[in-house]
Design a protein around this motif. Structure first.
Motif, PDB file in Angstrom:
ATOM      1  N   VAL A 232       0.845  -1.194   0.000  1.00  0.00           N
ATOM      2  CA  VAL A 232       0.000   0.000   0.000  1.00  0.00           C
ATOM      3  C   VAL A 232       0.881   1.244   0.000  1.00  0.00           C
ATOM      4  CG1 VAL A 232      -1.644   1.346   1.353  1.00  0.00           C
ATOM      5  CG2 VAL A 232      -1.933  -1.131   1.135  1.00  0.00           C
ATOM      6  N   GLY A 233       0.570   2.200  -0.877  1.00  0.00           N
ATOM      7  CA  GLY A 233       1.298   3.456  -0.925  1.00  0.00           C
ATOM      8  C   GLY A 233       2.004   3.658  -2.250  1.00  0.00           C
ATOM      9  N   HIS A 234       2.384   4.911  -2.499  1.00  0.00           N
ATOM     10  CA  HIS A 234       3.111   5.277  -3.707  1.00  0.00           C
ATOM     11  C   HIS A 234       4.217   6.254  -3.335  1.00  0.00           C
ATOM     12  CE1 HIS A 234      -0.681   3.810  -5.444  1.00  0.00           C
ATOM     13  NE2 HIS A 234       0.059   3.459  -6.475  1.00  0.00           N
ATOM     14  N   ASP A 235       5.217   5.745  -2.641  1.00  0.00           N
ATOM     15  CA  ASP A 235       6.319   6.593  -2.216  1.00  0.00           C
ATOM     16  C   ASP A 235       7.549   5.727  -1.976  1.00  0.00           C
ATOM     17  OD1 ASP A 235       5.737   5.287   0.167  1.00  0.00           O
ATOM     18  OD2 ASP A 235       4.719   7.016   1.051  1.00  0.00           O
ATOM     19  N   LEU A 236       8.613   6.368  -1.526  1.00  0.00           N
ATOM     20  CA  LEU A 236       9.858   5.647  -1.296  1.00  0.00           C
ATOM     21  C   LEU A 236       9.689   4.585  -0.220  1.00  0.00           C
ATOM     22  CD1 LEU A 236      12.790   5.585  -2.240  1.00  0.00           C
ATOM     23  CD2 LEU A 236      13.346   7.210  -0.423  1.00  0.00           C
ATOM     24  N   HIS A 237       8.870   4.870   0.771  1.00  0.00           N
ATOM     25  CA  HIS A 237       8.626   3.890   1.839  1.00  0.00           C
ATOM     26  C   HIS A 237       7.995   2.634   1.262  1.00  0.00           C
ATOM     27  CE1 HIS A 237       6.624   2.880   5.960  1.00  0.00           C
ATOM     28  NE2 HIS A 237       7.717   2.179   5.744  1.00  0.00           N
ATOM     29  N   ALA A 238       7.031   2.787   0.347  1.00  0.00           N
ATOM     30  CA  ALA A 238       6.389   1.629  -0.272  1.00  0.00           C
ATOM     31  C   ALA A 238       7.392   0.821  -1.086  1.00  0.00           C
ATOM     32  CB  ALA A 238       5.222   2.090  -1.158  1.00  0.00           C
ATOM     33  N   ALA A 239       8.259   1.509  -1.837  1.00  0.00           N
ATOM     34  CA  ALA A 239       9.256   0.809  -2.640  1.00  0.00           C
ATOM     35  C   ALA A 239      10.241   0.053  -1.756  1.00  0.00           C
ATOM     36  CB  ALA A 239       9.994   1.799  -3.536  1.00  0.00           C
ATOM     37  N   ALA A 240      10.669   0.681  -0.668  1.00  0.00           N
ATOM     38  CA  ALA A 240      11.590   0.012   0.246  1.00  0.00           C
ATOM     39  C   ALA A 240      10.924  -1.184   0.922  1.00  0.00           C
ATOM     40  CB  ALA A 240      12.092   1.008   1.293  1.00  0.00           C
ATOM     41  N   ALA A 241       9.662  -1.023   1.300  1.00  0.00           N
ATOM     42  CA  ALA A 241       8.923  -2.129   1.911  1.00  0.00           C
ATOM     43  C   ALA A 241       8.770  -3.279   0.934  1.00  0.00           C
ATOM     44  CB  ALA A 241       7.552  -1.636   2.388  1.00  0.00           C
ATOM     45  N   MET A 242       8.517  -2.938  -0.324  1.00  0.00           N
ATOM     46  CA  MET A 242       8.407  -3.969  -1.353  1.00  0.00           C
ATOM     47  C   MET A 242       9.715  -4.765  -1.446  1.00  0.00           C
ATOM     48  SD  MET A 242       9.642  -4.289  -4.777  1.00  0.00           S
ATOM     49  CE  MET A 242       9.499  -2.747  -5.659  1.00  0.00           C
ATOM     50  N   ALA A 243      10.845  -4.066  -1.476  1.00  0.00           N
ATOM     51  CA  ALA A 243      12.136  -4.739  -1.611  1.00  0.00           C
ATOM     52  C   ALA A 243      12.423  -5.638  -0.409  1.00  0.00           C
ATOM     53  CB  ALA A 243      13.245  -3.703  -1.778  1.00  0.00           C
ATOM     54  N   SER A 244      12.162  -5.140   0.792  1.00  0.00           N
ATOM     55  CA  SER A 244      12.443  -5.945   1.984  1.00  0.00           C
ATOM     56  C   SER A 244      11.527  -7.159   2.061  1.00  0.00           C
ATOM     57  CB  SER A 244      12.299  -5.089   3.248  1.00  0.00           C
ATOM     58  OG  SER A 244      10.969  -4.639   3.421  1.00  0.00           O
ATOM     59  N   THR A 245      10.255  -6.984   1.722  1.00  0.00           N
ATOM     60  CA  THR A 245       9.310  -8.102   1.749  1.00  0.00           C
ATOM     61  C   THR A 245       9.711  -9.171   0.748  1.00  0.00           C
ATOM     62  OG1 THR A 245       7.527  -6.608   2.417  1.00  0.00           O
ATOM     63  CG2 THR A 245       6.888  -8.743   1.504  1.00  0.00           C
ATOM     64  N   ARG A 246      10.058  -8.742  -0.447  1.00  0.00           N
ATOM     65  CA  ARG A 246      10.453  -9.693  -1.498  1.00  0.00           C
ATOM     66  C   ARG A 246      11.689 -10.480  -1.079  1.00  0.00           C
ATOM     67  NH1 ARG A 246      14.133  -8.044  -5.557  1.00  0.00           N
ATOM     68  NH2 ARG A 246      14.603  -9.788  -6.932  1.00  0.00           N
ATOM     69  N   ASN A 247      12.689  -9.809  -0.522  1.00  0.00           N
ATOM     70  CA  ASN A 247      13.923 -10.497  -0.143  1.00  0.00           C
ATOM     71  C   ASN A 247      13.697 -11.461   1.016  1.00  0.00           C
ATOM     72  OD1 ASN A 247      15.399  -9.195  -2.120  1.00  0.00           O
ATOM     73  ND2 ASN A 247      15.958  -7.483  -0.779  1.00  0.00           N
ATOM     74  N   MET A 248      12.887 -11.057   2.006  1.00  0.00           N
ATOM     75  CA  MET A 248      12.580 -11.970   3.116  1.00  0.00           C
ATOM     76  C   MET A 248      11.839 -13.201   2.613  1.00  0.00           C
ATOM     77  SD  MET A 248      11.416  -9.422   6.178  1.00  0.00           S
ATOM     78  CE  MET A 248      12.446  -8.070   6.720  1.00  0.00           C
TER      79      MET A 248
END
Length: 425
Positions: free
Chosen positions: A247-263
């Protein structure tokens, strides 16, 4: 008589004052309208049309100069009729000669009452409307001439006056700032989209399966998005596929996406648990060590099963996968969706399974592919199923391209698509 004369003079002054106030309000409205645009073509067109409105011009144009400043690379015009545009269709861009060229070489404000009589005039090309008067001003961006704004033919038949010149000069100053802002915004957006794509993986060789994926940013300018996809070849000829949306359209969302994918990748490599158990563990980890936003995702394992494959999947509040087979056509794998990640780690995450025959195609996607504020979600899903069935015979890269090009959504959100196709058997 003196009283009447004085009253008349006061009346004229009041009219001039009201006219000046109207011009000022019009200029302020124009500046606001231009500053709201976030796409360069829209900004340039808005500059032309608002300038026309401010001085009551019948025709307007903006010529964008090349880096050398010697020729025009764009010419945005307004006011021409359809017939006039057709007549000039084969003429091409103005070459910066004649009176237009005079303004390029001498970027001071230019008012001309009789264009054909001007010393620099070289006439008009065939099909060009007859023009007698001209008002031209240069537009500068960061101290460099960006282009020239041209206006012709006041609708009241009068030549352009000094008041017209002053208001257009003021508009040109605001236009230069708007152009610079939108160019900066476009550079930031392009960098953001590049960063977003760098976060997404290149799909590995998943043979015997074929796979293709595509990501599209929102049609409306926005910041970074949280859509992602992944596919991993696991031991024992197992393929894991995931798609998600933070959820979201900002740097926080992109960073969360990357961390979730890697975990999630680490959890998939580390154990052979079913998808529901993997998502449950991922949810607990995210809750414990991150402040990631709510995330929807779908995780699937595809395992060999006799002459075909078994699809086992679990979703966390995500839209259902789409299955395409020769026997049954396109159908959504509707099942208990579960809660999104980041809502309640105590809730069970159900698993589901489905046999995949040879040549079956499974499509995972984010809701940006189907959401439309004017259409019910069921209607959009049905349209996507029809679209997928119609293009099912295409090679997989062209198939996902067709879905992205002809999607039933309004394009307001990012979209990601990952399709996996089983071999013929």
């Amino acid at each position: 008589m003196r009283l009447r004369s004085e009253l008349g003079r006061i009346d004229d002054q009041l009219r001039d004052l009201l006219s000046a106030m109207d011009r000022l309000q019009g200029l302020l409205d124009a500046v606001v309208a231009i500053s709201r645009e976030v796409e360069l073509p829209a900004v340039l067109h808005r500059i032309v049309t608002t300038a026309m409105d401010l001085v009551g011009a019948r025709y307007g144009a903006l010529g964008v100069l090349s880096e050398s400043g010697e020729r025009l690379t764009q010419f945005i015009s307004a006011g021409l009729s359809e017939q006039e545009r057709n007549d000039l269709a084969n003429v091409g861009l103005p070459r910066g000669r004649g009176v237009l060229g005079h303004l390029i070489r001498h970027p001071e404000p230019l008012r001309v009452d009789d264009i054909p009589a001007h010393p620099s005039s070289t006439g008009f090309p065939p099909g060009h409307p007859c023009m007698q008067t001209l008002l031209g001003v240069a537009i500068t961006v960061r101290g460099e001439i960006y282009g020239d704004l041209y206006l012709s033919e006041r609708r009241d038949g009068h030549p352009f006056d000094v008041h017209d010149e002053n208001v257009v000069l003021a508009l040109a100053s605001a236009a230069g700032i708007a152009i610079e802002n939108v160019r900066l915004f476009e550079r930031v957006r392009a960098g953001g989209e590049q960063f977003q794509r760098l976060l997404l993986p290149t799909l590995p060789d998943l043979r015997p399966f074929t796979a293709a994926a595509i990501y599209r940013p929102a049609a409306e300018p926005s910041q970074l998005g949280g859509d992602w996809y992944d596919a991993i070849l696991l031991p024992d000829d197992v393929v894991a596929v995931v798609i998600g949306d933070v959820v979201g359209h900002d740097l926080h969302a992109a960073a969360a996406m990357a961390s979730t994918r890697n975990m999630l990748r680490a959890l998939l490599f580390d154990q052979k648990n079913p998808p529901g158990a993997v998502l449950a563990q991922l949810d607990r980890i995210l809750q414990a060590i991150t402040d990631n936003p709510v995330t929807t995702t779908a995780l699937a394992r595809i395992e060999p099963d006799g002459p075909g494959w078994q699809l086992r999947w679990s979703t966390a509040g995500h839209v259902p996968p789409l299955l395409i087979t020769r026997e049954r056509g396109a159908e959504f794998l509707l099942a208990e969706p579960g809660l999104p990640l980041g809502v309640d780690t105590e809730q069970a995450r159900p698993d589901h399974s489905r046999f995949l025959p040879p040549s079956a195609t499974v499509v995972f996607f984010t809701d940006g592919l189907i959401e439309h504020p004017d259409h019910p979600i069921d209607e959009s899903l049905a349209e996507l199923a029809r679209l997928a069935a119609a293009h099912a015979s295409l090679p997989l890269p062209k198939f996902v391209q067709a879905l992205a090009d002809h999607h039933p959504s309004d394009g307001h959100d990012d979209m990601a698509i990952l399709a996996l196709r089983a071999p013929h058997g």
